[in-house]
Design a protein around this motif. Structure first.
Motif, PDB file in Angstrom:
ATOM      1  N   ASN A 125       0.897  -1.136  -0.078  1.00 35.53           N
ATOM      2  CA  ASN A 125      -0.069   0.044  -0.004  1.00 35.53           C
ATOM      3  C   ASN A 125       0.685   1.332  -0.115  1.00 35.53           C
ATOM      4  O   ASN A 125       0.552   2.414  -0.638  1.00 35.53           O
ATOM      5  N   GLU A 126       2.120   1.263   0.580  1.00 33.54           N
ATOM      6  CA  GLU A 126       2.855   2.273   0.591  1.00 33.54           C
ATOM      7  C   GLU A 126       3.556   2.666  -0.615  1.00 33.54           C
ATOM      8  O   GLU A 126       4.093   3.622  -0.726  1.00 33.54           O
ATOM      9  N   ILE A 127       3.592   1.698  -1.513  1.00 35.09           N
ATOM     10  CA  ILE A 127       4.047   1.949  -2.895  1.00 35.09           C
ATOM     11  C   ILE A 127       3.661   3.301  -3.532  1.00 35.09           C
ATOM     12  O   ILE A 127       4.180   4.218  -4.020  1.00 35.09           O
ATOM     13  N   ALA A 128       2.000   3.418  -3.355  1.00 32.63           N
ATOM     14  CA  ALA A 128       1.716   4.500  -3.872  1.00 32.63           C
ATOM     15  C   ALA A 128       1.903   5.690  -3.441  1.00 32.63           C
ATOM     16  O   ALA A 128       2.207   6.755  -3.842  1.00 32.63           O
ATOM     17  N   THR A 129       2.239   5.800  -1.910  1.00 30.51           N
ATOM     18  CA  THR A 129       2.628   6.914  -1.206  1.00 30.51           C
ATOM     19  C   THR A 129       4.029   7.461  -1.834  1.00 30.51           C
ATOM     20  O   THR A 129       4.437   8.435  -2.016  1.00 30.51           O
ATOM     21  N   ILE A 130       4.857   6.484  -2.055  1.00 32.33           N
ATOM     22  CA  ILE A 130       6.235   6.861  -2.684  1.00 32.33           C
ATOM     23  C   ILE A 130       5.875   7.317  -4.058  1.00 32.33           C
ATOM     24  O   ILE A 130       6.749   8.368  -4.272  1.00 32.33           O
ATOM     25  N   LEU A 154      13.844  10.881  -1.565  1.00 34.11           N
ATOM     26  CA  LEU A 154      13.292  10.095  -1.743  1.00 34.11           C
ATOM     27  C   LEU A 154      13.657   8.551  -0.932  1.00 34.11           C
ATOM     28  O   LEU A 154      12.795   7.832  -0.442  1.00 34.11           O
ATOM     29  N   THR A 155      14.806   8.289  -0.868  1.00 31.64           N
ATOM     30  CA  THR A 155      15.363   7.181  -0.242  1.00 31.64           C
ATOM     31  C   THR A 155      15.064   7.201   1.402  1.00 31.64           C
ATOM     32  O   THR A 155      14.542   6.366   1.888  1.00 31.64           O
ATOM     33  N   LEU A 156      15.394   8.568   1.719  1.00 28.71           N
ATOM     34  CA  LEU A 156      15.071   8.802   3.186  1.00 28.71           C
ATOM     35  C   LEU A 156      13.668   8.417   3.463  1.00 28.71           C
ATOM     36  O   LEU A 156      13.379   8.005   4.585  1.00 28.71           O
ATOM     37  N   VAL A 160      12.076   5.902   6.290  1.00 34.11           N
ATOM     38  CA  VAL A 160      11.214   6.290   7.414  1.00 34.11           C
ATOM     39  C   VAL A 160       9.744   5.766   7.159  1.00 34.11           C
ATOM     40  O   VAL A 160       9.287   5.269   8.304  1.00 34.11           O
ATOM     41  N   LEU A 161       9.211   5.559   6.002  1.00 35.95           N
ATOM     42  CA  LEU A 161       8.088   4.992   5.619  1.00 35.95           C
ATOM     43  C   LEU A 161       8.261   3.471   6.150  1.00 35.95           C
ATOM     44  O   LEU A 161       7.235   3.087   6.795  1.00 35.95           O
ATOM     45  N   ALA A 164       8.136   2.999   9.981  1.00 34.26           N
ATOM     46  CA  ALA A 164       6.868   3.351  10.541  1.00 34.26           C
ATOM     47  C   ALA A 164       6.048   2.064  10.392  1.00 34.26           C
ATOM     48  O   ALA A 164       5.400   1.542  11.424  1.00 34.26           O
ATOM     49  N   ILE A 165       6.082   1.376   9.272  1.00 32.71           N
ATOM     50  CA  ILE A 165       5.459   0.057   9.154  1.00 32.71           C
ATOM     51  C   ILE A 165       5.860  -0.968  10.269  1.00 32.71           C
ATOM     52  O   ILE A 165       5.068  -1.660  10.821  1.00 32.71           O
ATOM     53  N   ARG A 166       7.170  -1.274  10.311  1.00 31.49           N
ATOM     54  CA  ARG A 166       7.711  -2.025  11.285  1.00 31.49           C
ATOM     55  C   ARG A 166       7.156  -1.713  12.762  1.00 31.49           C
ATOM     56  O   ARG A 166       7.012  -2.669  13.382  1.00 31.49           O
TER      57      ARG A 166
END
Length: 176
Positions: A125-130, A154-156, A160-161, A164-166
């Motif tokens: 789901n976070e791929i869309a956020t990236i 973008l890498t940072l 972080v993303l 946050a998931i972990r």
């Protein structure tokens, strides 16, 4: 006319992203419903299937198509292709590939096939956020953005993303 088409393009980008963000949440809930006992499992999965189908074909796909049509119109009216736009279009192509991957998951779930855990779907789901962050940064900052700083940022952001998931997973595990 250009500004009206551009405004509509932005509106359909927003609805397309909304659909992609929410569809994966529904995939997660549908997957987790499979862990419930009957009759709760069947009731939930039947309802999620209805919601998924309506969202996917009523909002997400039409928004993707209209975003593409309007985006091509804006590009044509612009009359030239600056470097930042070429990079943005590469991200947009990746976003459409992501969209197609969601369609594959949609088809699997509609057939009762759940190949991904809810945790894997949360990460997906976070791929869309990236993509969202990368595209918006390119559109707003344009040629003022350094490729090196842009990729570093973008890498940072991805680090972080994922952190946050972990952390969220650890919190959920402790509560259970």
């Amino acid at each position: 006319m250009y500004l009206y088409i551009k405004a509509l393009h932005i509106i359909f980008i927003v609805t397309w992203f909304s659909g992609m963000f929410y569809i994966v949440r529904l995939f997660i809930y549908n997957t987790e419903a499979g862990e419930k006992d009957e009759p709760e499992k069947s009731i939930l999965q039947r309802q999620f299937s209805i919601m998924i189908k309506r969202l996917w074909f009523g909002i997400t796909w039409p928004s993707a198509v209209l975003t593409l049509i309007l985006g091509l119109s804006v590009w044509h009216m612009l009359g030239f292709t600056p470097t930042w736009l070429i990079i943005k279009l590469c991200f947009v192509a990746g976003l459409f590939l992501y969209h197609l991957s969601l369609h594959k998951i949609y088809k699997q779930q509609m057939q009762g096939v759940f190949n991904y855990s809810s945790q894997q779907l949360r990460i997906w789901n976070e791929i869309a956020t990236i993509f969202l962050v990368a595209i918006v940064m390119l559109v707003v900052v344009k040629q003022n953005m350094s490729v090196v700083w842009g990729l570093l940022g973008l890498t940072l952001f991805v680090i972080v993303l994922m952190s946050a998931i972990r952390i969220y997973k650890l919190i959920r595990t402790k509560k259970q």
